[in-house]
Design a protein around this motif. Structure first.
Motif: not given
Length: 247
Positions: A74-91
C-alpha cells in the motif's frame, strides 16, 4: 502542464461548492471494505504453496502474518507535518508512521537505495497500512481516523490539476474538476454536508500537494550518496529514512 505556481493559484481558486456538487453527482459512501488501505493482494495470495503459506510470523499488532509476500505494498502519500501530527497523536517513532516512497528506489545488495521525493504511510509485513485494522467480520477501520492524512480523508477523489496526485491509478469517473478513482463506494448517495466536508478537504489537499511540490523543487540540494543509502527530498530538504536531515 502550466507552472506549479500557476496550478497552485488555480487550486486556491477552486470553488468548494462546485466541488461538492460534483461529488454529489458522482456519489460516494465508504463501505469500510479496506481496499484503499491494503496491499493489492492479500497475504498468502502470491501463488505460494499451502506449506509456504503456512510459514507465518507474528506482527507488531500480535496478529499472524506471512513472513514474506509478493503483494505490491500500500502506498499513500503523507506530508512532513502530517507525519509529525501522527507521531504526536500516538507517541510513535518516525519510522512507525512513514517510510520513503518506493518510487525511484532500487534494490541494492543491502536493501533499497537511491533517492525519492515523497513519504508514504508505513506498512506492515502484509503490505497493508500499519494503521489499518479489521474486525472479526472483516469490516475495516483506521486506528488513527481523527488524524488520518489528507490523501485518506479525500479518497477516492482527486482534482484535475497538474502537479496533483491520482491515487489508485487513473480515474474511473469524473465531473467538472473532480476525478473519481476505483472504489466500491462510488455511485452511492452522499449527504450535502458530507459532500461539502469532502470538497473542503479535497481543495486543501490540492493546495498542499502543490505547495509541497514547490518546496521540494526550491529546497532541493543534492546529497552525495554512498552505496546503500536512501535519500528523501521533501519540502524541508534532504532526509534519511528515519526523518533526520542530512547536514
Amino acid at each position: 502542464m502550466d507552472s506549479l505556481e500557476t496550478e497552485l493559484e488555480r487550486a486556491r481558486a477552486l470553488d468548494e461548492s462546485e466541488l461538492a456538487d460534483a461529488i454529489e453527482t458522482i456519489g460516494f459512501e465508504c463501505t469500510r471494505c479496506g481496499a484503499c488501505c491494503k496491499a493489492e493482494s492479500a497475504c498468502g495470495e502470491s501463488g505460494e504453496s499451502d506449506d509456504e503459506a503456512s510459514d507465518v510470523a507474528e506482527g507488531p499488532s500480535g496478529k499472524t502474518e506471512p513472513a514474506e509476500t509478493d503483494a505490491e505494498p500500500h502506498t499513500a502519500t503523507v506530508f512532513p507535518d502530517e507525519i509529525r501530527q501522527l507521531q504526536a497523536a500516538g507517541e510513535y517513532d518516525f519510522r512507525d508512521v512513514a517510510r520513503p516512497m518506493p518510487y525511484g528506489l532500487a534494490d541494492g545488495p543491502d536493501g533499497p537505495e537511491g533517492e525519492t521525493f515523497e513519504w508514504a504511510l508505513q506498512t506492515d509485513d502484509c503490505g497493508d497500512c500499519t494503521f489499518y485494522a479489521e474486525d472479526d467480520d472483516g469490516t475495516g477501520a483506521c486506528t488513527v481516523h481523527g488524524d488520518r492524512p489528507l490523501i485518506c480523508r479525500t479518497y477516492p477523489f482527486s482534482v484535475a490539476l497538474g502537479g496533483t496526485s491520482q491515487p489508485m491509478g487513473e480515474a474511473v469517473d469524473e465531473e467538472g474538476m473532480v476525478r473519481a478513482h476505483e472504489c466500491e463506494g462510488l455511485g452511492r448517495d452522499i449527504s450535502r454536508a458530507d459532500a461539502e466536508e469532502l470538497a473542503a478537504a479535497l481543495k486543501e489537499r490540492a493546495v498542499r500537494e502543490l505547495t509541497e511540490a514547490i518546496g521540494v523543487r526550491d529546497n532541493y540540494r543534492p546529497v552525495d550518496q554512498s552505496a546503500g543509502q536512501v535519500v528523501v527530498y521533501d519540502s524541508e530538504g534532504a532526509k534519511r529514512p528515519d526523518g533526520s536531515p542530512y547536514e
